[in-house]
Design a protein around this motif. Structure first.
Motif, PDB file in Angstrom:
ATOM      1  N   ALA A  89       0.863  -1.194   0.000  1.00 31.17           N
ATOM      2  CA  ALA A  89       0.000   0.000   0.000  1.00 31.17           C
ATOM      3  C   ALA A  89       0.892   1.234   0.000  1.00 31.17           C
ATOM      4  O   ALA A  89       1.914   1.257   0.700  1.00 31.17           O
ATOM      5  N   PRO A  90       0.547   2.262  -0.797  1.00 30.92           N
ATOM      6  CA  PRO A  90       1.368   3.473  -0.779  1.00 30.92           C
ATOM      7  C   PRO A  90       1.314   4.132   0.601  1.00 30.92           C
ATOM      8  O   PRO A  90       0.299   4.040   1.283  1.00 30.92           O
ATOM      9  N   GLU A  91       2.437   4.785   0.976  1.00 30.44           N
ATOM     10  CA  GLU A  91       2.494   5.430   2.312  1.00 30.44           C
ATOM     11  C   GLU A  91       1.520   6.594   2.401  1.00 30.44           C
ATOM     12  O   GLU A  91       0.903   6.827   3.414  1.00 30.44           O
ATOM     13  N   GLY A  92       1.436   7.375   1.327  1.00 34.18           N
ATOM     14  CA  GLY A  92       0.577   8.556   1.328  1.00 34.18           C
ATOM     15  C   GLY A  92      -0.145   8.654   0.003  1.00 34.18           C
ATOM     16  O   GLY A  92      -0.199   7.687  -0.762  1.00 34.18           O
ATOM     17  N   GLY A  93      -0.668   9.853  -0.289  1.00 35.95           N
ATOM     18  CA  GLY A  93      -1.493   9.994  -1.481  1.00 35.95           C
ATOM     19  C   GLY A  93      -0.870  10.834  -2.579  1.00 35.95           C
ATOM     20  O   GLY A  93      -1.551  11.217  -3.540  1.00 35.95           O
ATOM     21  N   TYR A  94       0.440  11.157  -2.436  1.00 35.38           N
ATOM     22  CA  TYR A  94       1.097  11.953  -3.481  1.00 35.38           C
ATOM     23  C   TYR A  94       1.628  11.041  -4.582  1.00 35.38           C
ATOM     24  O   TYR A  94       1.795   9.821  -4.369  1.00 35.38           O
ATOM     25  N   TYR A  95       1.927  11.655  -5.738  1.00 38.36           N
ATOM     26  CA  TYR A  95       2.433  10.906  -6.888  1.00 38.36           C
ATOM     27  C   TYR A  95       3.634  10.032  -6.490  1.00 38.36           C
ATOM     28  O   TYR A  95       3.690   8.849  -6.826  1.00 38.36           O
ATOM     29  N   GLU A  96       4.567  10.626  -5.745  1.00 36.70           N
ATOM     30  CA  GLU A  96       5.785   9.895  -5.371  1.00 36.70           C
ATOM     31  C   GLU A  96       5.453   8.653  -4.535  1.00 36.70           C
ATOM     32  O   GLU A  96       6.161   7.644  -4.605  1.00 36.70           O
ATOM     33  N   ASP A  97       4.393   8.720  -3.732  1.00 39.41           N
ATOM     34  CA  ASP A  97       4.011   7.555  -2.915  1.00 39.41           C
ATOM     35  C   ASP A  97       3.589   6.384  -3.800  1.00 39.41           C
ATOM     36  O   ASP A  97       3.890   5.229  -3.493  1.00 39.41           O
ATOM     37  N   PHE A  98       2.895   6.703  -4.905  1.00 38.73           N
ATOM     38  CA  PHE A  98       2.464   5.632  -5.813  1.00 38.73           C
ATOM     39  C   PHE A  98       3.673   5.064  -6.558  1.00 38.73           C
ATOM     40  O   PHE A  98       3.773   3.855  -6.754  1.00 38.73           O
ATOM     41  N   VAL A  99       4.609   5.957  -6.968  1.00 36.29           N
ATOM     42  CA  VAL A  99       5.815   5.489  -7.675  1.00 36.29           C
ATOM     43  C   VAL A  99       6.616   4.573  -6.755  1.00 36.29           C
ATOM     44  O   VAL A  99       7.034   3.472  -7.147  1.00 36.29           O
ATOM     45  N   GLU A 100       6.812   4.996  -5.488  1.00 32.49           N
ATOM     46  CA  GLU A 100       7.608   4.183  -4.540  1.00 32.49           C
ATOM     47  C   GLU A 100       6.953   2.830  -4.301  1.00 32.49           C
ATOM     48  O   GLU A 100       7.634   1.805  -4.235  1.00 32.49           O
TER      49      GLU A 100
END
Ligand SMILES: C/C(=C\C(=O)SCCNC(=O)CCNC(=O)[C@H](O)C(C)(C)COP(=O)(O)OP(=O)(O)OC[C@H]1O[C@@H](n2cnc3c(N)ncnc32)[C@H](O)[C@@H]1OP(=O)(O)O)C(=O)O
Length: 354
Positions: free
Chosen positions: A197-208
């Protein structure tokens, strides 16, 4: 003299008179037909806010002028879900009022520029396909390409291709091959070993999260906590506010004899509610489009709509340097964990500010 209000007389009269029908049957559609839908609709702030509040779409850019200005909007714009629902609602009288089940939609697209309250919507549809249903002889399957335009400028504000099951006047003979195919091949579920699951809701969270899942038997997939139980407002009021005349949503009397046995939620309400849950866990910048949308089973008053998200891919390219583009699969499901809607969504997601 006849007393027309005598119950027996009236019952007989009802049986014998002709019913002035509404809507079209499968036989009324021919590939290539162009249908201009009337009445149009003026997109209002009230309609927008009613839709967004009831479907839990709380992105501040659509509610407050300071947040709108920060996103580059002149004022809070019309939400893409309300625009989509209004573009479809107006078409129901001509296309599906006879009782067509909304099966799916694809290629839902919006222009980059926002749409503001006060815009008058003019909608037209072209019949792109008429097919026999091999499993249901009393229905045909029709697809239309629909365009919602700014009535003043002619600019296309929302377009998509939609498919419904439409009742036939005369049932067709069928070999039942569709029903047999629907029984499935008996394979068990094939899920990855792990979920990220992504850590947060920003673009970088989805990339990570996608990078973490890469090279492992893992998927980026998660569920959203919120649920929305369907009530008279979501089932009957919201579709009527988009001029959607489908009896499925507001005529309990007729629907008592239908497969659902009750009025059912407008597909665009189900979908927008699930998307609202998903958006509450991300920093949405702009909606780009939707594909492969399907409605798997009915949602009725008392059912609760939840959401599940799978992240498919991320791309740095977007209309603004402040965002990247993410493609998701969203699945709406009910209180019994049954999928009721699925579709892929491409959205621009805000990047963390440096
Ligand atoms: C707007 C609006 C109305 C609404 O919003 S109604 C609310 C939203 N829609 C629903 O609640 C429908 C939910 N779906 C169902 O309950 C079932 O899918 C349905 C319609 C009862 C059909 O059930 P089946 O088990 O018979 O479903 P199948 O998967 O076998 O499909 C039947 C045939 O349809 C074809 N099909 C299914 N999905 C699509 C699609 N996305 N695109 C094209 N065709 C599709 C499928 O291939 C089957 O074809 P056959 O030749 O084998 O019959 C409004 O008024 O518009």
């Amino acid at each position: 003299m006849t007393d027309w209000t005598d119950p027996d007389t009236f019952a007989q009269a009802l049986e014998e008179v002709e019913t002035k029908e509404k809507g079209n049957c499968f036989e009324d559609f021919e590939e290539g037909d162009l249908i201009e839908h009337d009445p149009g609709l003026t997109l209002t702030e009230w309609g927008n806010e009613q839709w967004m509040s009831q479907t839990l779409n709380h992105d501040p850019a659509y509610w407050r002028s300071d947040a709108a200005a920060e996103r580059g909007f002149d004022e809070p714009p019309i939400h893409p879900d309300y625009l989509t629902a209004a573009t479809l609602g107006i078409t129901v009288e001509d296309l599906s009022e006879k009782g067509g089940y909304f099966l799916g939609r694809t290629d839902v697209r919006f222009p980059e520029s926002p749409v503001y309250a006060g815009t008058e919507l003019h909608v037209e549809s072209e019949v792109v396909n008429c097919a026999t249903s091999s499993s249901r002889p009393e229905y045909g399957i029709v697809s239309w390409r629909t365009r919602g335009k700014d009535a003043e400028t002619g600019d296309v504000l929302c377009s998509y291709e939609r498919t419904n099951m439409i009742p036939r006047r005369e049932p067709m003979a069928t070999d039942g091959s569709g029903a047999a195919a629907a029984e499935g091949d008996g394979d068990g579920p094939e899920l990855p070993d792990e979920f990220v699951a992504p850590e947060g809701g920003y673009y970088e969270d989805f990339v990570e999260a996608l990078e973490e899942a890469d090279d492992r038997d893992a998927a980026v997939a998660y569920r959203h906590e919120r649920g929305r139980t369907q009530d008279d407002v979501t089932v009957a009021s919201l579709p009527l506010a988009t001029l959607n005349t489908a009896k499925q949503h507001h005529n309990v009397d007729v629907m008592a004899d239908s497969p659902s046995g009750n009025i059912v939620t407008y597909g665009d309400v189900t979908r927008s509610t699930a998307l609202g849950h998903a958006r509450s866990d991300e920093q949405t910048w702009r909606e780009v489009g939707f594909d492969d949308e399907s409605f798997h089973t009915f949602v009725a008053v008392g059912d609760t709509v939840y959401a599940f998200t799978r992240v498919i891919e991320a791309d740095d390219d977007a209309s603004s340097d402040e965002a990247g583009t993410v493609t998701f699969e969203h699945i709406a499901f009910n209180q019994d964990d049954e999928p009721v809607y699925s579709g892929t969504r491409t959205a621009e997601i805000r990047k963390r500010s440096n």
